[in-house]
Design an enzyme around this catalytic site. Structure first.
Site, PDB file in Angstrom:
ATOM      1  N   HIS A   1     -70.128  35.950 -26.276  1.00 57.21           N
ATOM      2  CA  HIS A   1     -70.263  36.586 -25.088  1.00 57.21           C
ATOM      3  C   HIS A   1     -71.393  37.243 -24.732  1.00 57.21           C
ATOM      4  O   HIS A   1     -71.801  38.457 -24.866  1.00 57.21           O
ATOM      5  CB  HIS A   1     -69.060  37.809 -25.145  1.00 57.21           C
ATOM      6  CG  HIS A   1     -68.394  38.053 -23.771  1.00 57.21           C
ATOM      7  ND1 HIS A   1     -67.286  38.429 -23.604  1.00 57.21           N
ATOM      8  CD2 HIS A   1     -69.377  38.323 -22.514  1.00 57.21           C
ATOM      9  CE1 HIS A   1     -67.264  38.897 -22.094  1.00 57.21           C
ATOM     10  NE2 HIS A   1     -68.453  38.820 -21.677  1.00 57.21           N
TER      11      HIS A   1
ATOM     12  N   LEU B   1     -76.823  35.771 -19.599  1.00 61.10           N
ATOM     13  CA  LEU B   1     -78.320  35.689 -19.906  1.00 61.10           C
ATOM     14  C   LEU B   1     -78.719  35.298 -18.271  1.00 61.10           C
ATOM     15  O   LEU B   1     -80.044  35.544 -18.070  1.00 61.10           O
ATOM     16  CB  LEU B   1     -78.594  34.156 -20.364  1.00 61.10           C
ATOM     17  CG  LEU B   1     -78.268  34.090 -21.858  1.00 61.10           C
ATOM     18  CD1 LEU B   1     -78.613  32.966 -22.492  1.00 61.10           C
ATOM     19  CD2 LEU B   1     -78.797  35.572 -22.703  1.00 61.10           C
ATOM     20  N   ARG B   2     -77.695  35.832 -17.496  1.00 61.07           N
ATOM     21  CA  ARG B   2     -78.245  35.856 -15.831  1.00 61.07           C
ATOM     22  C   ARG B   2     -79.388  34.621 -14.997  1.00 61.07           C
ATOM     23  O   ARG B   2     -79.353  34.688 -14.061  1.00 61.07           O
ATOM     24  CB  ARG B   2     -79.150  37.145 -15.713  1.00 61.07           C
ATOM     25  CG  ARG B   2     -78.376  38.515 -16.238  1.00 61.07           C
ATOM     26  CD  ARG B   2     -77.118  38.620 -15.618  1.00 61.07           C
ATOM     27  NE  ARG B   2     -76.635  40.055 -15.865  1.00 61.07           N
ATOM     28  CZ  ARG B   2     -75.284  40.307 -15.862  1.00 61.07           C
ATOM     29  NH1 ARG B   2     -74.413  39.248 -15.609  1.00 61.07           N
ATOM     30  NH2 ARG B   2     -74.908  41.518 -16.181  1.00 61.07           N
TER      31      ARG B   2
ATOM     32  N   ASN C   1     -71.032  33.308 -15.340  1.00 58.26           N
ATOM     33  CA  ASN C   1     -71.232  34.203 -13.984  1.00 58.26           C
ATOM     34  C   ASN C   1     -72.847  34.464 -13.547  1.00 58.26           C
ATOM     35  O   ASN C   1     -73.279  35.320 -13.339  1.00 58.26           O
ATOM     36  CB  ASN C   1     -70.750  35.607 -13.934  1.00 58.26           C
ATOM     37  CG  ASN C   1     -71.242  36.369 -15.128  1.00 58.26           C
ATOM     38  OD1 ASN C   1     -71.730  35.769 -16.018  1.00 58.26           O
ATOM     39  ND2 ASN C   1     -70.797  37.713 -14.898  1.00 58.26           N
TER      40      ASN C   1
ATOM     41  N   HIS D   1     -63.298  40.934 -24.663  1.00 55.63           N
ATOM     42  CA  HIS D   1     -63.594  42.179 -24.962  1.00 55.63           C
ATOM     43  C   HIS D   1     -62.193  43.262 -24.855  1.00 55.63           C
ATOM     44  O   HIS D   1     -61.992  43.990 -23.963  1.00 55.63           O
ATOM     45  CB  HIS D   1     -64.321  43.001 -23.920  1.00 55.63           C
ATOM     46  CG  HIS D   1     -64.336  42.350 -22.330  1.00 55.63           C
ATOM     47  ND1 HIS D   1     -63.150  42.110 -21.748  1.00 55.63           N
ATOM     48  CD2 HIS D   1     -65.347  41.544 -21.534  1.00 55.63           C
ATOM     49  CE1 HIS D   1     -63.420  41.589 -20.581  1.00 55.63           C
ATOM     50  NE2 HIS D   1     -64.554  41.247 -20.505  1.00 55.63           N
TER      51      HIS D   1
ATOM     52  N   ASN E   1     -67.140  47.289 -17.912  1.00 53.30           N
ATOM     53  CA  ASN E   1     -65.708  46.654 -17.549  1.00 53.30           C
ATOM     54  C   ASN E   1     -65.491  45.642 -18.715  1.00 53.30           C
ATOM     55  O   ASN E   1     -66.073  44.633 -19.136  1.00 53.30           O
ATOM     56  CB  ASN E   1     -65.990  45.897 -16.141  1.00 53.30           C
ATOM     57  CG  ASN E   1     -64.518  45.293 -15.816  1.00 53.30           C
ATOM     58  OD1 ASN E   1     -63.310  45.657 -16.413  1.00 53.30           O
ATOM     59  ND2 ASN E   1     -64.676  44.480 -14.971  1.00 53.30           N
TER      60      ASN E   1
ATOM     61  N   ASP F   1     -71.058  41.107 -25.284  1.00 58.50           N
ATOM     62  CA  ASP F   1     -70.812  41.098 -24.036  1.00 58.50           C
ATOM     63  C   ASP F   1     -72.174  41.868 -23.411  1.00 58.50           C
ATOM     64  O   ASP F   1     -72.194  42.760 -22.645  1.00 58.50           O
ATOM     65  CB  ASP F   1     -69.577  42.209 -23.314  1.00 58.50           C
ATOM     66  CG  ASP F   1     -69.351  42.157 -21.945  1.00 58.50           C
ATOM     67  OD1 ASP F   1     -69.946  41.057 -21.225  1.00 58.50           O
ATOM     68  OD2 ASP F   1     -68.501  42.844 -21.482  1.00 58.50           O
TER      69      ASP F   1
ATOM     70  N   HIS G   1     -78.925  44.391 -16.405  1.00 66.33           N
ATOM     71  CA  HIS G   1     -78.882  44.752 -14.956  1.00 66.33           C
ATOM     72  C   HIS G   1     -80.345  45.250 -14.961  1.00 66.33           C
ATOM     73  O   HIS G   1     -80.970  46.000 -15.544  1.00 66.33           O
ATOM     74  CB  HIS G   1     -77.808  45.784 -14.665  1.00 66.33           C
ATOM     75  CG  HIS G   1     -76.520  45.095 -14.934  1.00 66.33           C
ATOM     76  ND1 HIS G   1     -76.054  44.192 -13.827  1.00 66.33           N
ATOM     77  CD2 HIS G   1     -75.362  45.344 -15.497  1.00 66.33           C
ATOM     78  CE1 HIS G   1     -74.702  43.991 -14.187  1.00 66.33           C
ATOM     79  NE2 HIS G   1     -74.444  44.657 -15.181  1.00 66.33           N
TER      80      HIS G   1
ATOM     81  N   GLY H   1     -71.835  47.138 -17.036  1.00 66.61           N
ATOM     82  CA  GLY H   1     -72.359  46.554 -18.078  1.00 66.61           C
ATOM     83  C   GLY H   1     -73.438  47.191 -18.981  1.00 66.61           C
ATOM     84  O   GLY H   1     -73.899  48.124 -18.557  1.00 66.61           O
TER      85      GLY H   1
END
Length: 428
Positions: free
Chosen positions: A55, A58-59, A89, A229, A275, A302, A306, A321
């Protein structure tokens, strides 16, 4: 390719041994001498199979200001990982064969860890219609895990269809368990602390209700389900019940849910906003016991980087996050090994062997024996180190452990016999 001789490393539960790495494999173990290989003194170090993270965010593509595949891979290697599963995502969402292949190729080009993309369950993570699951499975990325992480597949009919679809190729649906109608406007765990702080709460039942529904759906369909999670004591009990029934369910817990509680929200520092949210001391204790007894199968980071503007703002507007690839091993040592709940062999099982099996990554999570792929990490169990966000390889700095002293640290990591980390520093 350079040959490496690792001298005197201890394996979990074993005596010190030497490991000779050549052509991507461990070609010999035991007492080795007379080799012309480059020698790495591993006296006092523990050799582990490379860690595997189920999980990771890597954006890339879309939020390269927060992380890229390369920077996230470097952080993973420094944390002892040789493989990570990249969540869907991104922007665009990884809901087509084209996007998952792009992520897979970026990982291959970086060459620091094996990057295995996770495909979205639904188009655009919107929860309305299934994404191209079969096409992603048949792509060059060979996707086997699908998740709308960050969003729950809340429609039970759609969740059933997804489970039925992936059953055909033994795929896995990884669920972000959150009933959205129970968490509208939620800012933290619902309980004493949320009431004291005047923040809207995220009740434990919002997670537990989805897990209860989905394990029954998985039983009905006969498909593989993975719960992302897990964060509550009630969730652990539901999983324990499901496993006793023989339901094909696995689950993960994050390092931060093993260590931190909702009391951290008291300072309104958004670095602690996540979250699912940080829960209570009772939940933390249940999660640790669940991981120790195998009810929870794996630790997954996770890792959620950011950009500064998404975290250095008021709590209500901050993105949830935390980064965690470089600290995961140490947090697990602190919460599970130093408390006597688990040993190094248990850590290997939860952070390497089982996650590799769930993801179908056959080159990872193997015992360090002759003939095995040379994917491994060397850890100094005696060192204690202070977390410095500025020293992170990640492009983001939103660690909840800044200034905290943690035990054990990765000294070296090898991917198919090639060092990605030496002397605690990234090689490239």
């Amino acid at each position: 390719m350079t040959t490496y001789l690792i001298k005197g490393a201890r394996t979990p539960g074993g005596d010190p041994t030497d490991l000779l790495l050549r052509d991507g494999l461990i070609v010999e173990t035991g007492s080795i001498s007379g080799s012309d290989a480059e020698v790495i003194d591993a006296d006092g170090l523990i050799a582990l199979p490379g860690l595997v993270d189920l999980h990771t965010h890597l954006r890339e593509p879309g939020r390269e200001d927060a992380e890229t595949v390369e920077t996230g891979s470097r952080a993973a290697a420094l944390g002892g990982f040789t493989a990570v599963c990249a969540m869907a995502n991104t922007d665009p969402v990884a809901d087509t064969a084209g996007v998952v292949e792009q992520v897979w190729r970026l990982g291959r080009d970086a060459g620091l860890v094996d990057v295995q993309p996770i495909g979205a369950v639904t188009v655009g993570l919107a929860g309305e219609r299934l994404a191209e699951l079969g096409a992603m499975a048949e792509s060059a990325a060979a996707v086997r895990i699908f998740s709308d992480d960050g969003h729950c597949v809340h429609d039970p009919r759609l969740m059933r269809r997804a489970l039925e679809y992936v059953r055909a190729f033994d795929g896995v649906i990884a669920q972000h368990a959150e009933e959205p109608r129970l968490t509208q406007g939620a800012q933290m765990h619902e309980g004493v602390e949320s009431a004291r702080l005047g923040m809207t709460g995220w009740p434990a039942v919002a997670e537990e209700a989805i897990i209860a529904r989905d394990v029954l759906l998985a039983e009905h369909v006969g498909a593989r389900l993975h719960i992302c999670h897990v964060s509550t004591a009630g969730s652990v009990e539901i999983l324990r019940w499901a496993k006793k029934r023989g339901i094909r369910v696995t689950a993960e817990v994050t390092p931060h849910h093993l260590l931190l509680t909702d009391e951290k929200a008291g300072g309104y520092d958004p670095v602690f906003k996540v979250n699912p949210p940080l829960r209570t001391n009772e939940d933390v204790a249940a999660l640790r016991l669940g991981l120790a007894d195998g009810t929870i199968d794996v630790v997954a980071t996770d890792h959620a980087p950011h950009a500064l503007q998404d975290k250095e703002c008021e709590w209500a507007y901050a993105r949830p996050g935390m980064v965690g690839l470089e600290t995961a091993l140490s947090v697990v040592v602190a919460t599970m090994l130093e408390t006597g709940l688990m040993d190094w062999a248990g850590l290997v099982d939860r952070m390497s062997r089982v996650p590799a099996r769930i993801a179908g990554l056959t080159e990872h999570g193997n015992d360090l024996v002759a003939g095995a792929p040379a994917n491994l990490t060397l850890v100094d169990p005696a060192v204690r180190w202070s977390v410095d966000p500025a020293a992170s390889a990640s492009r983001s700095r939103n660690t909840p452990y800044a200034g905290l002293t943690l035990p054990s640290r990765v000294v070296a990591t090898f991917l198919r016999g090639v060092p990605t980390v030496l002397e605690g520093k990234a090689v490239r």
